[in-house]
Design a protein around this motif. Structure first.
Motif, mmCIF file in Angstrom:
data_model
loop_
_atom_site.group_PDB
_atom_site.id
_atom_site.type_symbol
_atom_site.label_atom_id
_atom_site.label_comp_id
_atom_site.label_asym_id
_atom_site.label_seq_id
_atom_site.Cartn_x
_atom_site.Cartn_y
_atom_site.Cartn_z
ATOM 1 N N GLY A 193 -17.314 4.642 0.129
ATOM 2 C CA GLY A 193 -18.566 5.260 -0.291
ATOM 3 C C GLY A 193 -19.429 5.672 0.885
ATOM 4 O O GLY A 193 -20.077 6.731 0.851
ATOM 5 N N ILE A 194 -19.439 4.847 1.923
ATOM 6 C CA ILE A 194 -20.216 5.191 3.112
ATOM 7 C C ILE A 194 -19.658 6.453 3.765
ATOM 8 O O ILE A 194 -20.413 7.316 4.233
ATOM 9 C CB ILE A 194 -20.218 4.014 4.107
ATOM 10 N N LEU A 195 -18.337 6.583 3.770
ATOM 11 C CA LEU A 195 -17.725 7.794 4.320
ATOM 12 C C LEU A 195 -18.077 9.018 3.472
ATOM 13 O O LEU A 195 -18.260 10.115 3.998
ATOM 14 C CB LEU A 195 -16.211 7.640 4.409
ATOM 15 N N ILE A 196 -18.176 8.817 2.156
ATOM 16 C CA ILE A 196 -18.559 9.920 1.272
ATOM 17 C C ILE A 196 -19.993 10.366 1.571
ATOM 18 O O ILE A 196 -20.310 11.561 1.545
ATOM 19 C CB ILE A 196 -18.427 9.513 -0.206
ATOM 20 N N VAL A 197 -20.869 9.409 1.856
ATOM 21 C CA VAL A 197 -22.235 9.766 2.272
ATOM 22 C C VAL A 197 -22.173 10.614 3.543
ATOM 23 O O VAL A 197 -22.925 11.583 3.707
ATOM 24 C CB VAL A 197 -23.089 8.498 2.511
ATOM 25 N N GLY A 198 -21.241 10.252 4.434
ATOM 26 C CA GLY A 198 -21.046 11.036 5.654
ATOM 27 C C GLY A 198 -20.634 12.468 5.356
ATOM 28 O O GLY A 198 -21.047 13.407 6.049
ATOM 29 N N VAL A 199 -19.803 12.643 4.328
ATOM 30 C CA VAL A 199 -19.402 13.987 3.918
ATOM 31 C C VAL A 199 -20.635 14.803 3.519
ATOM 32 O O VAL A 199 -20.775 15.970 3.890
ATOM 33 C CB VAL A 199 -18.407 13.923 2.738
ATOM 34 N N SER A 200 -21.526 14.171 2.773
ATOM 35 C CA SER A 200 -22.755 14.840 2.346
ATOM 36 C C SER A 200 -23.596 15.267 3.547
ATOM 37 O O SER A 200 -24.138 16.371 3.586
ATOM 38 C CB SER A 200 -23.570 13.915 1.438
#
Length: 230
Positions: A193-200
């Protein structure tokens, strides 16, 4: 593999719309659409990250994963591959027989190389949660409209790359789900999930993050959670 199938279908549909809009999409619409999708992606990442039951595992996983990723220079390697392919294809020209290959390779790299493809496929295989891949499907569908309007039908064939790449990750994750405890899955999900925030953040162009170098954090967090004392 429902999420992957929807993702591939979204690219095909988007490519069809792109062919019908060969003049291209006005930049103001494209930018606003991508910004809206990036905000939604950020919310999904936060929801996943907040599921952690032990933030120390997540922090340690990211730290170990960052060291592994930087040592292997995953981000640099992927950039070199992308640059090499782009140079080869551009030297051959965008028109003619190679135009299909150019659209296929470019779109495949964009759709398959990224945290959402990896984390979403793992999530689908482990828990059956397709929310990440559904969000990715919407985003990829919009991108495919833009790509196809400029690069042609080759973009649609990148749906095969999505099926093979994400499908394989999903199947492997499903295989390991039988031996992974709920705690391991929870911390793995939170780290992803933290990596997904990074995508954003990347999509909003707020900060340049080497997300590929952080991908090892996912298996690292899983390993740490597995051996963490109860």
């Amino acid at each position: 593999m429902k999420g992957t199938l929807v993702n591939a279908a979204a690219v095909i549909i988007g490519s069809g719309l792109g062919l019908a809009l060969k003049q291209g999409i006005p930049e103001k619409y494209r930018n606003t659409l991508v910004q809206g999708m990036s905000l939604a992606v950020g919310v999904i990442g936060l929801q996943m990250a907040l599921k952690t039951q032990n933030i120390l595992i997540v922090i340690m996983g990211i730290a170990v994963g960052a060291i592994i990723g930087e040592t292997l220079n995953i981000d640099g390697g992927l950039n070199k591959i992308g640059a090499w392919l782009s140079a080869k294809l551009s030297s051959a020209g965008a028109e003619g027989p190679n135009s299909i290959g150019r659209g296929f390779v470019t779109a495949s790299l964009v759709y398959c190389i990224g945290a959402m493809a990896v984390v979403g496929s793992i999530q689908d295989g482990l828990t059956g949660d397709t929310s990440i891949l559904y969000a990715k499907s919407l985003l990829d569908g919009i991108i495919s409209i833009v790509f196809t309007s400029s690069m042609g039908i080759g973009v649609a064939f990148s749906s095969l790359s999505i099926l093979i790449y994400q499908g394989l990750i999903t199947v492997l994750a499903g295989f390991f789900s039988a031996i992974l405890s709920d705690r391991v899955v929870t911390e793995l999900t939170a780290t992803g999930g933290i990596l997904i925030v990074g995508v954003s953040i990347l999509m909003l162009e707020l900060k340049n993050i080497k997300l590929a170098n952080l991908l090892p954090a996912i298996p690292a967090a899983a390993a740490i959670a597995y051996f963490w004392p109860t």
